[in-house]
Design an enzyme around this catalytic site. Structure first.
Site, short mmCIF file in Angstrom:
data_model
loop_
_atom_site.label_atom_id
_atom_site.label_comp_id
_atom_site.label_asym_id
_atom_site.label_seq_id
_atom_site.Cartn_x
_atom_site.Cartn_y
_atom_site.Cartn_z
N ASP A 8 42.38 63.63 75.13
CA ASP A 8 43.11 62.91 74.08
C ASP A 8 43.24 63.78 72.83
OD1 ASP A 8 40.37 62.82 73.52
OD2 ASP A 8 40.46 60.83 72.60
N ASP A 13 39.42 68.69 71.79
CA ASP A 13 40.08 68.72 73.10
C ASP A 13 40.98 69.96 73.21
OD1 ASP A 13 39.97 65.57 74.22
OD2 ASP A 13 40.03 65.76 72.05
N ASN A 38 41.80 59.42 70.57
CA ASN A 38 41.83 59.83 69.17
C ASN A 38 43.04 59.25 68.43
OD1 ASN A 38 39.44 61.40 69.12
ND2 ASN A 38 40.50 63.08 70.12
N THR A 124 37.37 64.39 78.36
CA THR A 124 36.87 64.61 77.00
C THR A 124 37.37 63.54 76.03
OG1 THR A 124 38.69 66.19 76.65
CG2 THR A 124 36.55 67.09 77.30
N PHE A 164 32.10 57.61 69.98
CA PHE A 164 33.48 57.14 70.01
C PHE A 164 34.05 57.01 71.42
CE2 PHE A 164 38.06 58.15 70.08
CZ PHE A 164 38.55 57.12 69.28
N ASN A 165 33.98 58.07 72.23
CA ASN A 165 34.64 58.04 73.55
C ASN A 165 34.12 56.90 74.42
OD1 ASN A 165 36.25 60.25 73.04
ND2 ASN A 165 34.94 61.71 74.14
N HIS A 238 32.89 69.18 69.91
CA HIS A 238 32.28 68.43 71.01
C HIS A 238 32.82 68.81 72.39
CE1 HIS A 238 30.95 65.51 67.90
NE2 HIS A 238 32.19 65.59 67.44
N ASP A 239 34.13 68.65 72.54
CA ASP A 239 34.74 68.71 73.88
C ASP A 239 34.69 70.11 74.49
OD1 ASP A 239 35.29 66.06 73.47
OD2 ASP A 239 37.37 66.38 72.89
#
Length: 308
Positions: A8, A13, A38, A124, A164-165, A238-239
């Site tokens: 996303d 990402d 996102n 992700t 969040f995810n 993060h991703d």
């Protein structure tokens, strides 16, 4: 290794895709699928197509996926990623690459059913597409090598309990985590250790290629967003952890533990209940990333972007 990236984009990402598509990457990208996360799925798809243009992924199919979570309404993270979902760089309004005329869930199923070798799924964003594919066609499990995902943690960033995810579609996460498919989880405990800083931007500016310039512009926005909203000294990418692990499995260390997804709590919806102490007695179902070699990660990061 054959992979499907489900994403996303999203600044982090975007960096994950860029690492995966690098000339030094051992990964073969079978497809990229998009999901609401996102920002809305339409914007996420446009962003994915623009990233493909930048890194030259002309032949990889991009399929648009789920427009909302399985049960509840969508939530987006514009305050972190901007209105476009990829604020910062000055990108063309319309990408050259086009999405294919097939839903992401159907493409995931088609790729897995027809695979001669197992495929690793790399989600992700929210897990809606992956869960829907597992529900629609359970036979795909036989051809999934592993699900290597970014999400969860022992604390939250969207609520005190939830990352969040996972929070965006906890019902989908529950389907995935209870599927029996091997899972490797990069939660906030590890991704908050992977901070891009102003020094990272300086390093990128010295590489002198269009992809490095693009990533530097991404990080300028992303670092500032994390400083403004979370008082961080950098932007946690993060991703990118998922792809970095697949490119060099020696970077991260893991613990094999049981993880449950909370879907009913008033204050804990979306929590990943990580049983690090083994107190539940439940069989381990997830490899949770717990530590990393910073030098190896950032060396890989710079090498991958320098290769463009």
């Amino acid at each position: 290794m054959n992979v499907i990236l489900d994403c996303d984009p999203g600044h982090d990402d975007a960096i994950a895709i860029i690492l995966a598509a690098s000339k030094i990457s051992p990964l073969h990208i079978e497809a990229i699928t998009t999901v609401a996360g996102n920002v809305g799925v339409e914007k996420n798809t446009l962003n994915t197509l623009k990233i493909c243009d930048i890194v030259g992924l002309k032949e990889v199919p991009v399929a648009q996926g789920s427009t909302r979570p399985m049960v509840k309404e969508s939530e987006i993270a514009e305050e972190i990623h901007g209105e476009s979902g990829l604020d910062g760089p000055n990108l063309p309004a319309v990408p050259q690459k086009e999405k294919i005329d097939q839903h992401a869930v159907d493409l995931i199923i088609e790729k897995l059913i027809g695979a001669k070798e197992p495929i690793t799924l790399v989600p992700t964003g929210p897990l809606t597409n992956i869960a829907m594919a597992l529900v629609k066609e359970p036979n795909i499990k036989a051809n999934i090598q592993e699900i290597v995902l970014m999400g969860g943690g022992t604390f939250g960033n969207w609520t005190p309990a939830a990352e969040f995810n996972i929070y965006v579609d906890a019902e989908a996460a529950k389907v995935v985590f209870e599927s029996g498919v091997p899972i490797r989880m990069f939660g906030l405990d590890i991704t908050h250790q992977v901070l891009a800083t102003n020094e990272t931007i300086t390093d990128l500016q010295q590489i002198k290629n269009p992809v490095a310039e693009f990533v530097a512009e991404l990080l300028e926005f992303f670092i500032q967003a994390y400083k403004d909203h979370f008082d961080f000294d950098g932007g946690p990418i993060h991703d990118a952890c998922t792809v970095a692990h697949l490119m060099d499995p020696s970077i991260f260390t893991f613990e094999h533990v049981h993880v449950d997804i909370e879907t009913k709590g008033e204050f804990t919806y979306g929590m990943t209940s990580v049983d690090l102490g083994g107190v539940t007695g439940k069989a381990p179902n997830v490899y949770v990333a717990t530590d990393l070699n910073q030098d190896k990660f950032w060396s890989l990061f710079k090498e991958a972007i320098s290769a463009y």
